[in-house]
Design a protein around this motif. Structure first.
Motif, PDB file in Angstrom:
ATOM      1  N   LEU A  35       3.876  14.595  -0.803  1.00 15.91           N
ATOM      2  CA  LEU A  35       2.765  13.753  -0.354  1.00 15.91           C
ATOM      3  C   LEU A  35       2.617  13.741   1.164  1.00 15.91           C
ATOM      4  CD1 LEU A  35       3.094  10.671  -2.741  1.00 15.91           C
ATOM      5  CD2 LEU A  35       1.568  12.641  -2.927  1.00 15.91           C
ATOM      6  N   SER A  36       3.437  14.506   1.850  1.00 17.93           N
ATOM      7  CA  SER A  36       3.308  14.592   3.302  1.00 17.93           C
ATOM      8  C   SER A  36       1.940  15.161   3.658  1.00 17.93           C
ATOM      9  CB  SER A  36       4.420  15.476   3.873  1.00 17.93           C
ATOM     10  OG  SER A  36       4.354  15.501   5.285  1.00 17.93           O
ATOM     11  N   GLY A  37       1.236  14.508   4.563  1.00 17.56           N
ATOM     12  CA  GLY A  37      -0.106  14.927   4.936  1.00 17.56           C
ATOM     13  C   GLY A  37      -1.202  14.141   4.250  1.00 17.56           C
ATOM     14  N   THR A  38      -0.819  13.248   3.332  1.00 15.38           N
ATOM     15  CA  THR A  38      -1.811  12.426   2.627  1.00 15.38           C
ATOM     16  C   THR A  38      -2.397  11.383   3.572  1.00 15.38           C
ATOM     17  OG1 THR A  38      -0.596  12.686   0.545  1.00 15.38           O
ATOM     18  CG2 THR A  38      -2.193  10.892   0.670  1.00 15.38           C
ATOM     19  N   MET A  39      -3.716  11.234   3.542  1.00 10.10           N
ATOM     20  CA  MET A  39      -4.377  10.236   4.378  1.00 10.10           C
ATOM     21  C   MET A  39      -4.102   8.838   3.814  1.00 10.10           C
ATOM     22  SD  MET A  39      -5.964  11.545   6.984  1.00 10.10           S
ATOM     23  CE  MET A  39      -7.017  10.165   7.414  1.00 10.10           C
ATOM     24  N   HIS A  78       0.826  -1.201   0.000  1.00  4.15           N
ATOM     25  CA  HIS A  78       0.000   0.000   0.000  1.00  4.15           C
ATOM     26  C   HIS A  78       0.863   1.255   0.000  1.00  4.15           C
ATOM     27  CE1 HIS A  78      -3.328  -2.531   2.088  1.00  4.15           C
ATOM     28  NE2 HIS A  78      -3.386  -2.643   0.776  1.00  4.15           N
ATOM     29  N   LEU A  79       1.912   1.226   0.803  1.00  7.35           N
ATOM     30  CA  LEU A  79       2.775   2.398   0.922  1.00  7.35           C
ATOM     31  C   LEU A  79       3.525   2.654  -0.381  1.00  7.35           C
ATOM     32  CD1 LEU A  79       3.585   4.499   3.030  1.00  7.35           C
ATOM     33  CD2 LEU A  79       5.525   3.047   3.636  1.00  7.35           C
ATOM     34  N   ALA A  80       4.038   1.612  -0.986  1.00  6.94           N
ATOM     35  CA  ALA A  80       4.758   1.777  -2.252  1.00  6.94           C
ATOM     36  C   ALA A  80       3.825   2.296  -3.341  1.00  6.94           C
ATOM     37  CB  ALA A  80       5.396   0.455  -2.670  1.00  6.94           C
ATOM     38  N   ALA A  81       2.563   1.842  -3.306  1.00  4.76           N
ATOM     39  CA  ALA A  81       1.597   2.296  -4.309  1.00  4.76           C
ATOM     40  C   ALA A  81       1.315   3.788  -4.187  1.00  4.76           C
ATOM     41  CB  ALA A  81       0.300   1.497  -4.171  1.00  4.76           C
ATOM     42  N   LEU A  82       1.381   4.318  -2.961  1.00  5.51           N
ATOM     43  CA  LEU A  82       1.140   5.748  -2.758  1.00  5.51           C
ATOM     44  C   LEU A  82       2.191   6.596  -3.467  1.00  5.51           C
ATOM     45  CD1 LEU A  82      -0.305   8.120  -1.294  1.00  5.51           C
ATOM     46  CD2 LEU A  82       1.244   7.703   0.634  1.00  5.51           C
ATOM     47  N   PHE A  83       3.426   6.100  -3.511  1.00  2.00           N
ATOM     48  CA  PHE A  83       4.527   6.890  -4.066  1.00  2.00           C
ATOM     49  C   PHE A  83       4.897   6.483  -5.491  1.00  2.00           C
ATOM     50  CE2 PHE A  83       5.002   7.072   0.521  1.00  2.00           C
ATOM     51  CZ  PHE A  83       5.245   8.414   0.745  1.00  2.00           C
ATOM     52  N   ASN A 124       3.711   7.283  -8.313  1.00  2.00           N
ATOM     53  CA  ASN A 124       3.726   8.376  -9.287  1.00  2.00           C
ATOM     54  C   ASN A 124       4.891   9.337  -9.088  1.00  2.00           C
ATOM     55  OD1 ASN A 124       1.370   7.477 -10.595  1.00  2.00           O
ATOM     56  ND2 ASN A 124       0.063   8.536  -9.096  1.00  2.00           N
ATOM     57  N   CYS A 125       5.603   9.190  -7.971  1.00  2.05           N
ATOM     58  CA  CYS A 125       6.755  10.070  -7.708  1.00  2.05           C
ATOM     59  C   CYS A 125       7.997   9.600  -8.467  1.00  2.05           C
ATOM     60  CB  CYS A 125       7.056  10.118  -6.213  1.00  2.05           C
ATOM     61  SG  CYS A 125       5.677  10.738  -5.222  1.00  2.05           S
ATOM     62  N   GLY A 126       8.099   8.316  -8.694  1.00  2.15           N
ATOM     63  CA  GLY A 126       9.261   7.739  -9.345  1.00  2.15           C
ATOM     64  C   GLY A 126       9.331   6.255  -9.049  1.00  2.15           C
ATOM     65  N   GLN A 127      10.301   5.611  -9.648  1.00  5.21           N
ATOM     66  CA  GLN A 127      10.439   4.174  -9.441  1.00  5.21           C
ATOM     67  C   GLN A 127      10.972   3.889  -8.046  1.00  5.21           C
ATOM     68  OE1 GLN A 127      12.792   2.206 -12.398  1.00  5.21           O
ATOM     69  NE2 GLN A 127      12.627   0.198 -11.427  1.00  5.21           N
ATOM     70  N   VAL A 128      10.266   3.046  -7.313  1.00  6.16           N
ATOM     71  CA  VAL A 128      10.649   2.689  -5.952  1.00  6.16           C
ATOM     72  C   VAL A 128      11.593   1.503  -5.981  1.00  6.16           C
ATOM     73  CG1 VAL A 128       9.822   1.875  -3.704  1.00  6.16           C
ATOM     74  CG2 VAL A 128       8.510   3.585  -4.974  1.00  6.16           C
ATOM     75  N   VAL A 129      12.779   1.668  -5.369  1.00  5.51           N
ATOM     76  CA  VAL A 129      13.764   0.586  -5.300  1.00  5.51           C
ATOM     77  C   VAL A 129      13.475  -0.336  -4.132  1.00  5.51           C
ATOM     78  CG1 VAL A 129      16.215   0.038  -4.991  1.00  5.51           C
ATOM     79  CG2 VAL A 129      15.538   1.993  -6.383  1.00  5.51           C
ATOM     80  N   ASP A 130      13.142   0.253  -2.977  1.00  9.05           N
ATOM     81  CA  ASP A 130      12.898  -0.532  -1.775  1.00  9.05           C
ATOM     82  C   ASP A 130      11.927   0.214  -0.874  1.00  9.05           C
ATOM     83  OD1 ASP A 130      12.990  -2.461   0.159  1.00  9.05           O
ATOM     84  OD2 ASP A 130      15.121  -2.282   0.598  1.00  9.05           O
ATOM     85  N   CYS A 131      11.098  -0.529  -0.181  1.00  6.90           N
ATOM     86  CA  CYS A 131      10.147   0.036   0.776  1.00  6.90           C
ATOM     87  C   CYS A 131      10.194  -0.821   2.021  1.00  6.90           C
ATOM     88  CB  CYS A 131       8.746   0.072   0.174  1.00  6.90           C
ATOM     89  SG  CYS A 131       7.475   0.651   1.312  1.00  6.90           S
ATOM     90  N   ARG A 132      10.601  -0.235   3.138  1.00  8.74           N
ATOM     91  CA  ARG A 132      10.789  -0.998   4.374  1.00  8.74           C
ATOM     92  C   ARG A 132       9.974  -0.373   5.510  1.00  8.74           C
ATOM     93  NH1 ARG A 132      15.611  -3.683   5.287  1.00  8.74           N
ATOM     94  NH2 ARG A 132      15.929  -3.463   3.042  1.00  8.74           N
ATOM     95  N   ILE A 138      11.646   4.679   2.241  1.00  6.30           N
ATOM     96  CA  ILE A 138      11.381   4.383   0.832  1.00  6.30           C
ATOM     97  C   ILE A 138      12.528   4.946  -0.002  1.00  6.30           C
ATOM     98  CG2 ILE A 138       9.808   4.724  -1.107  1.00  6.30           C
ATOM     99  CD1 ILE A 138       7.556   4.988   0.851  1.00  6.30           C
ATOM    100  N   GLU A 139      13.153   4.066  -0.773  1.00  7.01           N
ATOM    101  CA  GLU A 139      14.277   4.472  -1.620  1.00  7.01           C
ATOM    102  C   GLU A 139      13.838   4.499  -3.082  1.00  7.01           C
ATOM    103  OE1 GLU A 139      18.588   2.764  -3.171  1.00  7.01           O
ATOM    104  OE2 GLU A 139      17.709   1.985  -1.311  1.00  7.01           O
ATOM    105  N   PHE A 140      14.193   5.582  -3.769  1.00  7.12           N
ATOM    106  CA  PHE A 140      13.874   5.742  -5.188  1.00  7.12           C
ATOM    107  C   PHE A 140      15.139   5.556  -6.028  1.00  7.12           C
ATOM    108  CE2 PHE A 140      10.607   7.999  -2.878  1.00  7.12           C
ATOM    109  CZ  PHE A 140       9.448   7.728  -3.576  1.00  7.12           C
TER     110      PHE A 140
END
Length: 242
Positions: free
Chosen positions: A139-143, A96-101, A103-111, A125-127
């Motif tokens: 995206l800070s403040g996003t529900m 879920h968290l990786a899906a939120l980001f 559109n920001c760029g390709q996510v390398v890792d999400c921990r 989250i590493e891009f």
């Protein structure tokens, strides 16, 4: 004795054949404790190979410093590409968290990290590039779930995972999903009692492994359930009591 003293006085103390390496650059004392000589092999450094050894040491030190600078630069680059996300609801998964980001760029890792007993968790989250990390800050403040997440630049990089510890097949991945890691288990608790505890609350246990040693007062255990869904429903209660 006088003949020996006269003979020794004619020797060249700086000659390499008279000065072993074990006594190079040391002070010597006579029978009465008086200082006799301090040997410096200034004129014979090349012939003894000290200059070459020193150069080799300097070369190795230079290589180590260069490698350290390279690794430090790489680490700083990774940190600039990483964001720190806090106030994450327990219902939110890494997917879920990786899906939120996404559109920001390709996510390398999400921990996602944090104490299961805590209301909120945090994540790193590493891009692939710094642009993705900068875009993620907006995206800070996003529900997400029941709480708005906070996104700030990270001060650390995500610790790499040893690939040998990762599941290598679908069966191993499915087994990991059905397994929990337990700590702080009293050594007086038997494996049968621990199994009965989890089965009475969570569901049927497929297998279990309890580990401990003489240095620690408590044990740890890996508990694999027959079904993941049964454990997921009651995991928080079981964990808190364990």
């Amino acid at each position: 004795m006088r003949d020996l003293e006269e003979l020794f006085s004619k020797l060249n103390p700086m000659a390499e054949e008279f000065v072993p390496t074990s006594i190079m650059d040391r002070s010597y004392c006579g029978e009465n404790g008086g200082r006799v000589a301090r040997v410096y092999l200034k004129g014979t450094r090349d012939s003894w190979g000290f200059a070459r050894k020193k150069k080799g040491r300097l070369d190795n030190q230079g290589k180590r410093r260069a490698n350290n600078r390279t690794s430090m630069a790489q680490r700083e680059d990774v940190i600039r590409r990483t964001v720190y996300v806090s106030d994450i609801d327990h219902q939110v998964t890494e997917e879920h968290l990786a899906a939120l980001f996404i559109n920001c760029g390709q996510v390398v890792d999400c921990r996602v990290c944090g104490d299961p007993k805590s209301v909120l968790r945090f994540a790193f989250i590493e891009f692939t590039d710094e642009e993705g990390a900068r875009a993620a800050l907006s995206l800070s403040g996003t529900m997400l779930g029941f709480y708005p997440v906070k996104v700030t630049p990270s001060k650390t990089a995500i610790a790499p995972v040893n690939p040998t510890f990762l599941p290598r097949s679908d069966d191993e991945r499915e087994m990991c999903v059905r397994t929990v890691y337990c700590t702080n288990i009293d050594k007086k608790v038997t494996q049968a009692e621990l199994k009965l505890f989890f089965e009475s609350i969570c569901g049927e246990v497929y297998r279990m492994r309890v580990l401990g040693d003489y240095r620690h007062h408590t044990c740890i255990a890996f508990v694999e359930f027959v079904m993941q869904s049964t454990f997921s429903t009651n995991s928080h209660g079981a964990y808190n009591e364990a």
